[in-house]
Design a protein around this motif. Structure first.
Motif, PDB file in Angstrom:
ATOM      1  N   ARG A 105       0.703  -1.334  -0.131  1.00 39.14           N
ATOM      2  CA  ARG A 105      -0.101   0.071   0.098  1.00 39.14           C
ATOM      3  C   ARG A 105       0.940   1.217   0.035  1.00 39.14           C
ATOM      4  O   ARG A 105       0.706   2.114  -0.902  1.00 39.14           O
ATOM      5  CB  ARG A 105      -0.864   0.003   1.259  1.00 39.14           C
ATOM      6  N   SER A 106       2.011   1.215   1.022  1.00 39.09           N
ATOM      7  CA  SER A 106       2.744   2.573   0.999  1.00 39.09           C
ATOM      8  C   SER A 106       3.622   2.658  -0.326  1.00 39.09           C
ATOM      9  O   SER A 106       3.847   3.728  -0.633  1.00 39.09           O
ATOM     10  CB  SER A 106       3.359   2.596   2.142  1.00 39.09           C
ATOM     11  N   ASN A 107       4.320   1.301  -0.225  1.00 42.02           N
ATOM     12  CA  ASN A 107       5.396   1.447  -1.329  1.00 42.02           C
ATOM     13  C   ASN A 107       6.475   2.621  -1.178  1.00 42.02           C
ATOM     14  O   ASN A 107       6.767   3.235  -2.136  1.00 42.02           O
ATOM     15  CB  ASN A 107       4.837   1.600  -2.780  1.00 42.02           C
ATOM     16  N   ASN A 108       6.801   2.415  -0.122  1.00 44.30           N
ATOM     17  CA  ASN A 108       7.975   3.469   0.554  1.00 44.30           C
ATOM     18  C   ASN A 108       9.337   2.854  -0.504  1.00 44.30           C
ATOM     19  O   ASN A 108      10.175   3.710  -0.781  1.00 44.30           O
ATOM     20  CB  ASN A 108       8.484   3.298   1.972  1.00 44.30           C
ATOM     21  N   GLN A 109       9.449   1.684  -0.463  1.00 42.78           N
ATOM     22  CA  GLN A 109      10.755   1.210  -1.088  1.00 42.78           C
ATOM     23  C   GLN A 109      10.318   0.473  -2.423  1.00 42.78           C
ATOM     24  O   GLN A 109       9.205  -0.147  -2.379  1.00 42.78           O
ATOM     25  CB  GLN A 109      11.410   0.289  -0.203  1.00 42.78           C
ATOM     26  N   PRO A 759      -3.513  30.508  -5.484  1.00 42.92           N
ATOM     27  CA  PRO A 759      -2.691  31.318  -4.733  1.00 42.92           C
ATOM     28  C   PRO A 759      -1.504  30.696  -3.883  1.00 42.92           C
ATOM     29  O   PRO A 759      -0.817  31.204  -2.862  1.00 42.92           O
ATOM     30  CB  PRO A 759      -3.823  31.726  -3.519  1.00 42.92           C
ATOM     31  N   LEU A 760      -1.282  29.393  -4.112  1.00 46.15           N
ATOM     32  CA  LEU A 760      -0.277  28.809  -3.749  1.00 46.15           C
ATOM     33  C   LEU A 760       0.287  27.594  -4.721  1.00 46.15           C
ATOM     34  O   LEU A 760      -0.178  27.319  -5.745  1.00 46.15           O
ATOM     35  CB  LEU A 760      -0.591  27.843  -2.323  1.00 46.15           C
ATOM     36  N   GLU A 761       1.389  27.185  -4.309  1.00 44.21           N
ATOM     37  CA  GLU A 761       2.210  26.012  -5.328  1.00 44.21           C
ATOM     38  C   GLU A 761       1.343  24.767  -5.320  1.00 44.21           C
ATOM     39  O   GLU A 761       1.087  24.539  -4.061  1.00 44.21           O
ATOM     40  CB  GLU A 761       3.469  25.847  -4.707  1.00 44.21           C
ATOM     41  N   PRO A 762       0.997  24.265  -6.532  1.00 44.18           N
ATOM     42  CA  PRO A 762       0.138  23.024  -6.566  1.00 44.18           C
ATOM     43  C   PRO A 762       0.610  21.804  -5.676  1.00 44.18           C
ATOM     44  O   PRO A 762       0.061  21.109  -5.102  1.00 44.18           O
ATOM     45  CB  PRO A 762       0.137  22.709  -7.926  1.00 44.18           C
ATOM     46  N   SER A 763       1.936  21.913  -5.722  1.00 44.05           N
ATOM     47  CA  SER A 763       2.750  20.784  -4.903  1.00 44.05           C
ATOM     48  C   SER A 763       2.147  20.840  -3.333  1.00 44.05           C
ATOM     49  O   SER A 763       2.497  19.676  -2.636  1.00 44.05           O
ATOM     50  CB  SER A 763       4.389  20.663  -5.083  1.00 44.05           C
ATOM     51  N   PHE A 764       2.162  21.964  -2.735  1.00 45.76           N
ATOM     52  CA  PHE A 764       1.551  21.987  -1.521  1.00 45.76           C
ATOM     53  C   PHE A 764       0.242  21.111  -1.262  1.00 45.76           C
ATOM     54  O   PHE A 764       0.197  20.599  -0.176  1.00 45.76           O
ATOM     55  CB  PHE A 764       1.174  23.464  -1.271  1.00 45.76           C
ATOM     56  N   LEU A 765      -0.382  20.829  -2.112  1.00 40.89           N
ATOM     57  CA  LEU A 765      -1.550  19.927  -2.022  1.00 40.89           C
ATOM     58  C   LEU A 765      -1.213  18.704  -1.319  1.00 40.89           C
ATOM     59  O   LEU A 765      -2.086  17.882  -1.007  1.00 40.89           O
ATOM     60  CB  LEU A 765      -2.434  19.966  -3.307  1.00 40.89           C
ATOM     61  N   ILE A 766       0.210  18.127  -1.829  1.00 41.46           N
ATOM     62  CA  ILE A 766       0.311  16.910  -1.321  1.00 41.46           C
ATOM     63  C   ILE A 766       0.155  16.867   0.324  1.00 41.46           C
ATOM     64  O   ILE A 766      -0.059  15.921   0.861  1.00 41.46           O
ATOM     65  CB  ILE A 766       1.879  16.491  -1.685  1.00 41.46           C
ATOM     66  N   THR A 767       0.649  18.196   1.007  1.00 43.22           N
ATOM     67  CA  THR A 767       0.435  18.269   2.324  1.00 43.22           C
ATOM     68  C   THR A 767      -0.882  17.900   2.740  1.00 43.22           C
ATOM     69  O   THR A 767      -1.098  17.202   3.974  1.00 43.22           O
ATOM     70  CB  THR A 767       0.965  19.470   2.792  1.00 43.22           C
ATOM     71  N   VAL A 768      -1.852  18.383   2.085  1.00 45.61           N
ATOM     72  CA  VAL A 768      -3.139  18.288   2.349  1.00 45.61           C
ATOM     73  C   VAL A 768      -3.851  17.053   2.126  1.00 45.61           C
ATOM     74  O   VAL A 768      -4.484  16.269   3.109  1.00 45.61           O
ATOM     75  CB  VAL A 768      -4.122  19.458   1.513  1.00 45.61           C
ATOM     76  N   ILE A 769      -3.223  16.312   1.281  1.00 44.72           N
ATOM     77  CA  ILE A 769      -3.563  14.833   0.728  1.00 44.72           C
ATOM     78  C   ILE A 769      -3.113  14.046   1.986  1.00 44.72           C
ATOM     79  O   ILE A 769      -3.595  12.925   2.409  1.00 44.72           O
ATOM     80  CB  ILE A 769      -2.773  14.465  -0.610  1.00 44.72           C
ATOM     81  N   CYS A 770      -1.777  14.399   2.376  1.00 43.59           N
ATOM     82  CA  CYS A 770      -1.116  13.399   3.468  1.00 43.59           C
ATOM     83  C   CYS A 770      -1.713  13.477   4.828  1.00 43.59           C
ATOM     84  O   CYS A 770      -1.370  13.024   5.830  1.00 43.59           O
ATOM     85  CB  CYS A 770       0.284  13.541   3.539  1.00 43.59           C
ATOM     86  N   LYS A 772      -4.776  12.498   5.381  1.00 42.23           N
ATOM     87  CA  LYS A 772      -5.206  11.091   5.416  1.00 42.23           C
ATOM     88  C   LYS A 772      -3.946  10.255   5.342  1.00 42.23           C
ATOM     89  O   LYS A 772      -3.232  10.016   4.519  1.00 42.23           O
ATOM     90  CB  LYS A 772      -6.166  10.825   4.398  1.00 42.23           C
ATOM     91  N   SER A 773      -3.678  10.111   6.686  1.00 41.91           N
ATOM     92  CA  SER A 773      -2.324   8.887   7.010  1.00 41.91           C
ATOM     93  C   SER A 773      -2.401   7.827   6.152  1.00 41.91           C
ATOM     94  O   SER A 773      -1.277   7.355   5.700  1.00 41.91           O
ATOM     95  CB  SER A 773      -2.310   8.825   8.503  1.00 41.91           C
ATOM     96  N   ASP A 774      -3.626   7.331   5.693  1.00 42.29           N
ATOM     97  CA  ASP A 774      -3.310   6.102   4.873  1.00 42.29           C
ATOM     98  C   ASP A 774      -3.341   6.264   3.521  1.00 42.29           C
ATOM     99  O   ASP A 774      -2.901   5.321   2.989  1.00 42.29           O
ATOM    100  CB  ASP A 774      -4.797   5.358   5.292  1.00 42.29           C
ATOM    101  N   LEU A 775      -2.982   7.542   3.048  1.00 42.68           N
ATOM    102  CA  LEU A 775      -2.845   7.579   1.756  1.00 42.68           C
ATOM    103  C   LEU A 775      -1.444   7.863   1.288  1.00 42.68           C
ATOM    104  O   LEU A 775      -0.836   7.585   0.230  1.00 42.68           O
ATOM    105  CB  LEU A 775      -3.365   8.953   1.342  1.00 42.68           C
ATOM    106  N   CYS A 776      -0.526   8.221   2.324  1.00 44.98           N
ATOM    107  CA  CYS A 776       0.890   8.553   2.155  1.00 44.98           C
ATOM    108  C   CYS A 776       1.727   7.386   2.577  1.00 44.98           C
ATOM    109  O   CYS A 776       1.446   6.813   3.525  1.00 44.98           O
ATOM    110  CB  CYS A 776       1.121  10.044   2.736  1.00 44.98           C
TER     111      CYS A 776
END
Length: 794
Positions: A105-109, A759-770, A772-776
């Motif tokens: 699920r996480s695929n950290n490696q 008004p913000l860098e699109p990549s900041f949206l990763i912070t919002v997505i994350c 949800k701890s189960d997604l990142c």
């Protein structure tokens, strides 16, 4: 011997006194009881071996007390050992399963994933490894807005992608694009992040034109030959102004040079329109009537608009008229004087001719008006016949000029045309008539000079760089700080103007149709699911939108019939490309462009536009141009995580903009989610409460929602593909969700009409997505900042 009674005493105490001892000894432990064998089996032999031991025990009671309890304990210990071993194995199996499931699920490696080793992946991996990792540098990476300057590579910041906004089918969008600052010409080691879509496509077309993979057809060789002759600036500068002066002599000369045969005004105008696609007094293009599009009509019309004036003008909102100001006229006058000097005009006559040119230009400029004003006055798409137009603007021979421009089509006076500024056309005719009647100016000399200088601007891309330098100096003097596009980009755009059919087929050959169609369908399916999650203000709104969406047919925008090499060779058989004379090649390009415009007038289907990079609606079809699916944004060998993280997001964002342009007023979700994302940004950046940053406009909130929802749609679509096809390759030691988000983090503030609203860098949206701890795959926290409350999911 004295210790024996002490050792045996506990063992004797467990024997039940009510059961006879011999019977008690014949029963094995319950877990070892087996059914009696019917034949002489190993079990029978085992029973035979046990019998002597039992007999000995009976004959020696003391020995019986010593042996039997030890045997029972050994068996029980063995049972406990086996049970514990089984239990430990089960626990270890469960732990291993949970670990593997979490790792999947996480695929950290990516150790368990197959790395992508294709040439495209190797290049992309090098590029990815040079980029900031959002999961290692969350503090420095996410906190820059779309309008911020490009930061150093160490900080991971980025500069907004530059480009010309607007609909991809707008012909004006085919103009030169400004160069991105700091962009390396080395395609293998580009320091910048992923650039805007238009530049990505032009870079890909450049690679096609410069490739030597195969000889190709004659048409392909001519296309590449034209492109390379455009790059040969040394030969172009060596020729100087001579090619243009020679052409002017073929047209009858002009008064500035002292050699002019006083050609007829309308004859010269028709010749410029037919052979050189030059329209000094009005613009021509082909298009549909929007009033008929809703009825499903595919007919195209000649459309007549005000020209692209050379003189700089400004709109005066008080007088409702265009005007030229003194501070802009001075540098414009200087540039016109320089052009005449480069063309060898005698110094004694330059200023007189420049003065008449500016005077005529100013009169025409006053009659022009900006688009928004003409929209408010409903001056667009006014229909009339060529005969009616002739009566309103008699100075122009409209039928003769249009027949020349659209040769060999058989136009007649009763054919309809569409006007986009009839007041200008009427006033322009009066101005021309007035100048034709001024006999003291050697008949139509000023009008002829006006047309020649317009022709000069048409042919300027093929002339000595001194002419383009003069134009650049004027642009800088007028306050334009945009850089000049690099030569290769200019040459790609010019090549597409004349050889678009060849480039279209070359692009079609290299497009991964199956993979592109798959991501289109998956993103569209996820997009429809997202609509069902919205809270609509009323039932009527959702019914209208869902009915519209359900009727759409998304597909890759390709030509119905693929042109063969023989057909393309025949089409370009009369084109002769010179390797040493770009000017002659360019003149032929203008002729090809004129023929292409004539074909557009009779075509019933919408042919793919090579330079399109965003989807658009055509009836019930939702068409996605091939130019969207090119490296580095998309490649069939990339891991799906990378394709969905970049192209999946861009497709989803396009869909939301295209189908739901004003969703803010129709759904409560847009406001709440936009506010939630913005609250994340204020919390992380510690800007809460500061003036000017604590609230957003409705348009800004909608754009925040659009881009956040687009990321959710793309991620949902990718996860669905993993369910259907669990395997995916890895890149740079990353896979699945982590590679998806890392790839997405490279997307700049995209070059579209809505970029200024983000008004913000699109990549900041990763912070919002994350949130949800189960997604990142890993936690995403900026440890340099203390947060009193954990961020909530939006």
């Amino acid at each position: 011997m004295s210790e024996t009674p002490i050792d045996l005493e506990p063992q004797l105490s467990i024997q039940p006194s009510s059961q006879p001892e011999p019977e008690r000894r014949l029963q094995p432990p319950p877990l070892l009881q087996l059914p009696l064998p019917s034949r002489d089996t190993p079990e029978t032999h085992q029973q035979t071996q046990i019998q002597p031991e039992l007999q000995l025990s009976e004959s020696n009671p003391e020995h019986q007390h010593q042996v039997k309890p030890v045997w029972i304990n050994h068996r029980r210990l063995l049972l406990l050992f086996l049970f514990g071993l089984s239990l430990c194995g089960a626990i270890l199996g469960i732990i291993y399963y949970i670990h593997q499931n979490l790792q999947t699920r996480s695929n950290n490696q990516a150790g368990t994933e197959t790395p992508c080793l294709s040439p495209a992946c190797q290049w992309a991996s090098t590029r990815l490894s040079m980029s900031a990792d959002p999961f290692k540098q969350p503090c420095d990476y996410f906190l820059f807005t779309c309008g911020s300057d490009r930061l150093s590579p160490d900080s991971g910041g980025r500069q907004r992608g530059q480009g010309i906004p607007g609909h991809p089918q707008n012909q004006k969008e085919k103009a030169e694009w400004p160069e991105r600052r700091g962009q390396s010409q080395d395609r293998g080691l580009i320091e910048q992040k992923i650039v805007d879509r238009k530049t990505v496509l032009l870079q890909y077309l450049k690679e096609i034109l410069e490739s030597n993979d195969r000889p190709g057809s004659t048409a392909v060789q001519k296309t590449k030959g034209f492109y390379h002759s455009c790059l040969d600036t040394k030969s172009i500068d060596t020729a100087g102004a001579e090619p243009f002066l020679t052409l002017i002599q073929k047209l009858g000369g002009w008064a500035v040079s002292g050699q002019w045969n006083q050609t007829d005004f309308n004859s010269t105008l028709s010749l410029l329109m037919r052979d050189y696609t030059t329209f000094p007094f009005f613009n021509l293009y082909v298009g549909k009537d929007p009033n008929e599009i809703a009825q499903g009509t595919t007919k195209r019309y000649i459309q007549i608009d005000q020209p692209d004036l050379l003189i700089p003008i400004e709109w005066n909102s008080k007088t409702q008229k265009s005007e030229a100001k003194t501070q802009t006229l001075r540098p414009f006058l200087a540039s016109c004087y320089s052009y005449l000097a480069l063309l060898g005009a005698p110094p004694s006559t330059r200023m007189r001719h420049v003065g008449m040119f500016i005077s005529l230009s100013s009169e025409l400029a006053v009659a022009s008006a900006p688009l928004d004003y003409r929209l408010s006055k409903r001056q667009l798409f006014q229909r009339m016949t060529i005969k009616e137009l002739q009566s309103q603007a008699p100075a122009i021979d409209w039928l003769g000029c249009l027949q020349a421009a659209f040769h060999p089509l058989p136009l007649i006076a009763d054919d309809h045309v569409l006007l986009h500024n009839l007041p200008y056309i009427v006033q322009m005719s009066r101005i021309i008539g007035k100048w034709l009647d001024r006999h003291e100016l050697s008949t139509s000399a000023p009008l002829h000079t006006y047309m020649v200088l317009n022709l000069l601007h048409t042919l300027m891309p093929a002339l000595d760089s001194k002419f383009s330098e003069t134009a650049k100096n004027l642009s800088v003097a007028l306050g334009n700080t945009e850089g000049i596009a690099p030569r290769w980009k200019h040459c790609v755009l010019e090549t597409e103007r004349g050889f678009d059919l060849v480039l279209r087929e070359l692009l079609n050959e290299r497009t991964a149709h199956r993979e592109a169609e798959e991501i289109i369908q998956n993103i569209f399916s996820s997009f429809k699911s997202k609509l069902n999650e919205l809270k609509w203000t009323d039932q009527k709104s959702i019914q209208f939108v869902m009915k519209k969406v359900q009727s759409l047919i998304p597909r890759l925008w390709t030509t119905k019939e693929i042109s063969s090499e023989a057909e393309l060779d025949l089409l370009f058989s009369k084109v002769t490309v010179s390797t040493s004379s770009f000017f002659s090649n360019y003149v032929q390009l203008l002729s090809l462009w004129q023929k292409r415009r004539s074909q557009l007038l009779t075509e019933l289907t919408e042919e793919p536009d090579v330079l399109s990079v965003t989807p658009f609606l055509l009836g019930d079809e939702l068409l996605f141009p091939m130019g969207m699916f090119v490296p580095s944004h998309f490649h069939p060998t990339y891991p799906r995580a990378m394709n969905y993280g970049v192209m999946g997001f861009l497709i989803a964002k396009d869909l939301l903009h295209l189908i739901l342009p004003d969703i803010y007023a129709q759904s409560e979700t847009v406001h709440s989610v936009g506010e939630c994302v913005w609250a994340h940004y204020l919390t992380v950046t510690e800007k809460t409460g500061r003036d000017g940053v604590s609230s957003l406009s409705a348009s800004q909130l909608q754009e925040v929602w659009v881009q956040y929802s687009a990321l959710q749609i793309a991620l949902q679509a990718y996860h669905q593909t993993l369910k259907n096809h669990p395997s995916d390759t890895s890149m740079s030691g990353l896979s699945h969700t982590r590679l998806f988000l890392t790839s997405f983090s490279q997307v700049n503030c995209d070059s579209d009409p809505y970029r200024e609203l983000m008004p913000l860098e699109p990549s900041f949206l990763i912070t919002v997505i994350c949130a949800k701890s189960d997604l990142c795959p890993t936690s995403l926290q900026c440890f340099n900042k203390t947060q009193q409350h954990p961020l909530q999911a939006c």
